[in-house]
Scaffold this motif. Structure first.
Motif, PDB file in Angstrom:
ATOM      1  N   THR A 142      42.555  56.259  41.235  1.00 47.27           N
ATOM      2  CA  THR A 142      42.230  55.211  42.221  1.00 47.27           C
ATOM      3  C   THR A 142      41.426  54.080  41.594  1.00 47.27           C
ATOM      4  O   THR A 142      41.029  53.133  42.294  1.00 47.27           O
ATOM      5  CB  THR A 142      41.422  55.824  43.379  1.00 47.27           C
ATOM      6  OG1 THR A 142      40.187  56.355  42.869  1.00 47.27           O
ATOM      7  CG2 THR A 142      42.210  56.940  44.057  1.00 47.27           C
ATOM      8  N   THR A 143      41.194  54.181  40.305  1.00 51.32           N
ATOM      9  CA  THR A 143      40.402  53.157  39.610  1.00 51.32           C
ATOM     10  C   THR A 143      41.085  51.785  39.702  1.00 51.32           C
ATOM     11  O   THR A 143      42.300  51.672  39.505  1.00 51.32           O
ATOM     12  CB  THR A 143      40.222  53.541  38.129  1.00 51.32           C
ATOM     13  OG1 THR A 143      39.560  54.803  38.065  1.00 51.32           O
ATOM     14  CG2 THR A 143      39.398  52.495  37.399  1.00 51.32           C
ATOM     15  N   HIS A 144      40.286  50.756  40.013  1.00 54.04           N
ATOM     16  CA  HIS A 144      40.806  49.387  40.112  1.00 54.04           C
ATOM     17  C   HIS A 144      39.816  48.455  39.419  1.00 54.04           C
ATOM     18  O   HIS A 144      38.621  48.453  39.719  1.00 54.04           O
ATOM     19  CB  HIS A 144      40.966  48.975  41.576  1.00 54.04           C
ATOM     20  CG  HIS A 144      41.577  47.614  41.741  1.00 54.04           C
ATOM     21  ND1 HIS A 144      42.943  47.401  41.707  1.00 54.04           N
ATOM     22  CD2 HIS A 144      41.005  46.386  41.943  1.00 54.04           C
ATOM     23  CE1 HIS A 144      43.190  46.123  41.876  1.00 54.04           C
ATOM     24  NE2 HIS A 144      42.018  45.482  42.023  1.00 54.04           N
ATOM     25  N   VAL A 145      40.307  47.701  38.467  1.00 59.96           N
ATOM     26  CA  VAL A 145      39.438  46.777  37.732  1.00 59.96           C
ATOM     27  C   VAL A 145      39.566  45.386  38.354  1.00 59.96           C
ATOM     28  O   VAL A 145      40.658  44.936  38.692  1.00 59.96           O
ATOM     29  CB  VAL A 145      39.802  46.759  36.232  1.00 59.96           C
ATOM     30  CG1 VAL A 145      41.218  46.258  36.014  1.00 59.96           C
ATOM     31  CG2 VAL A 145      38.816  45.891  35.466  1.00 59.96           C
ATOM     32  N   THR A 146      38.407  44.743  38.548  1.00 60.11           N
ATOM     33  CA  THR A 146      38.385  43.410  39.163  1.00 60.11           C
ATOM     34  C   THR A 146      37.888  42.389  38.141  1.00 60.11           C
ATOM     35  O   THR A 146      36.729  42.451  37.705  1.00 60.11           O
ATOM     36  CB  THR A 146      37.469  43.396  40.390  1.00 60.11           C
ATOM     37  OG1 THR A 146      37.921  44.376  41.321  1.00 60.11           O
ATOM     38  CG2 THR A 146      37.467  42.028  41.053  1.00 60.11           C
ATOM     39  N   LEU A 147      38.744  41.492  37.743  1.00 55.00           N
ATOM     40  CA  LEU A 147      38.401  40.415  36.801  1.00 55.00           C
ATOM     41  C   LEU A 147      38.883  39.099  37.403  1.00 55.00           C
ATOM     42  O   LEU A 147      40.073  38.799  37.421  1.00 55.00           O
ATOM     43  CB  LEU A 147      39.071  40.643  35.439  1.00 55.00           C
ATOM     44  CG  LEU A 147      38.658  41.902  34.663  1.00 55.00           C
ATOM     45  CD1 LEU A 147      39.483  42.026  33.388  1.00 55.00           C
ATOM     46  CD2 LEU A 147      37.174  41.863  34.318  1.00 55.00           C
ATOM     47  N   ASP A 148      37.940  38.363  37.962  1.00 55.36           N
ATOM     48  CA  ASP A 148      38.303  37.080  38.590  1.00 55.36           C
ATOM     49  C   ASP A 148      38.433  36.015  37.523  1.00 55.36           C
ATOM     50  O   ASP A 148      37.605  35.090  37.372  1.00 55.36           O
ATOM     51  CB  ASP A 148      37.227  36.695  39.623  1.00 55.36           C
ATOM     52  CG  ASP A 148      37.161  37.675  40.765  1.00 55.36           C
ATOM     53  OD1 ASP A 148      38.222  38.241  41.086  1.00 55.36           O
ATOM     54  OD2 ASP A 148      36.074  37.889  41.323  1.00 55.36           O
ATOM     55  N   ARG A 149      39.513  36.158  36.771  1.00 56.83           N
ATOM     56  CA  ARG A 149      39.749  35.227  35.659  1.00 56.83           C
ATOM     57  C   ARG A 149      41.233  34.876  35.621  1.00 56.83           C
ATOM     58  O   ARG A 149      42.079  35.668  36.034  1.00 56.83           O
ATOM     59  CB  ARG A 149      39.332  35.852  34.325  1.00 56.83           C
ATOM     60  CG  ARG A 149      37.869  36.268  34.265  1.00 56.83           C
ATOM     61  CD  ARG A 149      37.618  37.155  33.064  1.00 56.83           C
ATOM     62  NE  ARG A 149      37.871  36.427  31.825  1.00 56.83           N
ATOM     63  CZ  ARG A 149      36.914  36.117  30.957  1.00 56.83           C
ATOM     64  NH1 ARG A 149      35.659  36.443  31.187  1.00 56.83           N
ATOM     65  NH2 ARG A 149      37.196  35.478  29.848  1.00 56.83           N
ATOM     66  N   SER A 150      41.489  33.717  35.090  1.00 59.66           N
ATOM     67  CA  SER A 150      42.876  33.280  34.945  1.00 59.66           C
ATOM     68  C   SER A 150      43.323  33.266  33.495  1.00 59.66           C
ATOM     69  O   SER A 150      44.414  32.782  33.185  1.00 59.66           O
ATOM     70  CB  SER A 150      43.051  31.880  35.561  1.00 59.66           C
ATOM     71  OG  SER A 150      42.184  30.948  34.918  1.00 59.66           O
ATOM     72  N   ASP A 151      42.472  33.766  32.610  1.00 54.67           N
ATOM     73  CA  ASP A 151      42.811  33.755  31.194  1.00 54.67           C
ATOM     74  C   ASP A 151      43.513  35.050  30.824  1.00 54.67           C
ATOM     75  O   ASP A 151      44.006  35.789  31.680  1.00 54.67           O
ATOM     76  CB  ASP A 151      41.543  33.542  30.351  1.00 54.67           C
ATOM     77  CG  ASP A 151      40.495  34.608  30.639  1.00 54.67           C
ATOM     78  OD1 ASP A 151      40.794  35.544  31.425  1.00 54.67           O
ATOM     79  OD2 ASP A 151      39.381  34.504  30.093  1.00 54.67           O
ATOM     80  N   GLU A 152      43.560  35.374  29.544  1.00 49.97           N
ATOM     81  CA  GLU A 152      44.249  36.562  29.063  1.00 49.97           C
ATOM     82  C   GLU A 152      43.591  37.840  29.560  1.00 49.97           C
ATOM     83  O   GLU A 152      44.268  38.845  29.811  1.00 49.97           O
ATOM     84  CB  GLU A 152      44.285  36.554  27.519  1.00 49.97           C
ATOM     85  CG  GLU A 152      45.038  35.387  26.915  1.00 49.97           C
ATOM     86  CD  GLU A 152      46.475  35.360  27.378  1.00 49.97           C
ATOM     87  OE1 GLU A 152      47.055  36.450  27.591  1.00 49.97           O
ATOM     88  OE2 GLU A 152      47.040  34.261  27.546  1.00 49.97           O
ATOM     89  N   PHE A 153      42.255  37.797  29.701  1.00 46.54           N
ATOM     90  CA  PHE A 153      41.577  38.978  30.220  1.00 46.54           C
ATOM     91  C   PHE A 153      41.980  39.250  31.671  1.00 46.54           C
ATOM     92  O   PHE A 153      42.135  40.385  32.099  1.00 46.54           O
ATOM     93  CB  PHE A 153      40.051  38.811  30.119  1.00 46.54           C
ATOM     94  CG  PHE A 153      39.528  38.969  28.731  1.00 46.54           C
ATOM     95  CD1 PHE A 153      39.478  40.218  28.135  1.00 46.54           C
ATOM     96  CD2 PHE A 153      39.085  37.862  28.008  1.00 46.54           C
ATOM     97  CE1 PHE A 153      38.991  40.363  26.840  1.00 46.54           C
ATOM     98  CE2 PHE A 153      38.611  38.005  26.725  1.00 46.54           C
ATOM     99  CZ  PHE A 153      38.559  39.275  26.132  1.00 46.54           C
ATOM    100  N   GLY A 154      42.132  38.183  32.436  1.00 49.14           N
ATOM    101  CA  GLY A 154      42.585  38.349  33.816  1.00 49.14           C
ATOM    102  C   GLY A 154      43.976  38.952  33.879  1.00 49.14           C
ATOM    103  O   GLY A 154      44.269  39.825  34.704  1.00 49.14           O
ATOM    104  N   LYS A 155      44.892  38.477  33.020  1.00 50.87           N
ATOM    105  CA  LYS A 155      46.244  39.040  32.975  1.00 50.87           C
ATOM    106  C   LYS A 155      46.209  40.510  32.558  1.00 50.87           C
ATOM    107  O   LYS A 155      46.956  41.343  33.077  1.00 50.87           O
ATOM    108  CB  LYS A 155      47.107  38.236  32.014  1.00 50.87           C
ATOM    109  CG  LYS A 155      47.360  36.801  32.472  1.00 50.87           C
ATOM    110  CD  LYS A 155      48.214  36.059  31.465  1.00 50.87           C
ATOM    111  CE  LYS A 155      48.460  34.618  31.911  1.00 50.87           C
ATOM    112  NZ  LYS A 155      49.267  33.868  30.917  1.00 50.87           N
ATOM    113  N   LEU A 156      45.334  40.833  31.591  1.00 50.76           N
ATOM    114  CA  LEU A 156      45.214  42.228  31.146  1.00 50.76           C
ATOM    115  C   LEU A 156      44.710  43.118  32.270  1.00 50.76           C
ATOM    116  O   LEU A 156      45.179  44.255  32.450  1.00 50.76           O
ATOM    117  CB  LEU A 156      44.259  42.287  29.949  1.00 50.76           C
ATOM    118  CG  LEU A 156      44.072  43.667  29.302  1.00 50.76           C
ATOM    119  CD1 LEU A 156      45.411  44.204  28.798  1.00 50.76           C
ATOM    120  CD2 LEU A 156      43.063  43.576  28.155  1.00 50.76           C
ATOM    121  N   GLY A 157      43.737  42.581  33.057  1.00 45.98           N
ATOM    122  CA  GLY A 157      43.242  43.356  34.201  1.00 45.98           C
ATOM    123  C   GLY A 157      44.336  43.592  35.234  1.00 45.98           C
ATOM    124  O   GLY A 157      44.454  44.691  35.800  1.00 45.98           O
TER     125      GLY A 157
END
Length: 265
Positions: free
Chosen positions: A59-74
């Protein structure tokens, strides 16, 4: 001159130089703090989330409010955990259904094995009863054969089709025919009188007993003879007894003997 002007500009007492130096240091500090947080924070979140998944928490969910590569990876990470949850859920459902199916098969098999054991036991009991009855029948037949063989009189059993179904040794010897069983009674046991010859069928007491269901006795005074296959004849004494089952005549029992000695005396 020019050298003095430059030395004046570089002097700490010059406020312009001080302001630019402080601004440069501030920009470096801001860049360091901001770049570390922008890179280290998403990596740390992703690593923590990956460890949670490895420990079984889908049920793990990662939240990265980013539009860069890290956001895509999340986003990719979240899609992967979602697919894993669906796959694991379907697998658990299939395992549960398969387990129920196997349990049903096991219960049915147990029931069938129990029924098979009961059927086998019943079959063994039936076979034992059959063997016992067969033995009793064989013993009774042996006793009947011994009794029939010991009779001095001839004995014939006839079915309702007028076929001989049983003949003892005395009957075979008196009639001079070893093939009595299976033949018609009137063809081998021909009753005749001294003067009139062979009796007509309607006058034959064997046929009359079949028709009336009553027993008949032929004695010395009736002066009847049996014409044998060997063209000889002898005076006969005979008892004819119908076999009746449920008011239906199923056959006759004939007991007869040669009374030549009584006639001559």
């Amino acid at each position: 001159d020019r050298d003095e002007v430059i030395r004046g500009l570089l002097s700490f007492e010059n406020p312009v130089y001080f302001i630019w130096g402080a601004l440069y240091v501030l920009i470096l500090l801001i860049w360091y703090l901001t770049s570390g947080r922008l890179i280290n924070d998403p990596i740390t979140k992703l690593m923590d989330s990956a460890n949670s998944v490895m420990n079984g928490d889908l049920t793990t969910h990662v939240t990265l409010d980013r539009s860069d590569e890290f956001g895509k990876l999340g986003d990719s990470f979240n899609q992967m955990t979602s697919k894993l949850r669906n796959l694991y859920g379907n697998l658990e459902q299939k395992v549960e259904e398969r387990t129920k199916q196997l349990n049903r098969v096991l219960e049915e098999t147990k029931g069938k094995n129990s029924e098979l054991d009961d059927t086998q036991t019943a079959l063994v009991n039936v076979l034992e009863d059959i063997d016992e009855q067969k033995s009793n029948i064989e013993n009774a037949k042996a006793l009947d054969d011994a009794i029939l063989a010991s009779l001095g009189e001839g004995l014939l059993v006839v079915n309702n089709q007028e076929d001989i179904v049983l003949a003892n040794d005395a009957a075979i010897e008196l009639l001079g025919d070893t093939n009595l069983v299976g033949t018609k009674i009137l063809s081998v046991l021909k009753l005749s009188t001294e003067k009139s010859g062979v009796l007509k069928k309607d006058d034959n007491p064997i046929i009359q007993s079949f028709a009336s269901g009553k027993p008949f006795r032929i004695g010395l005074s009736d002066e009847l003879y049996i014409q044998t296959k060997r063209k000889s004849r002898f005076p006969v004494e005979m008892n004819i007894s119908p076999m009746v089952i449920d008011d239906v005549i199923t056959g006759l029992v004939l007991v007869f003997s040669d009374i030549t000695a009584e006639v001559e005396s």
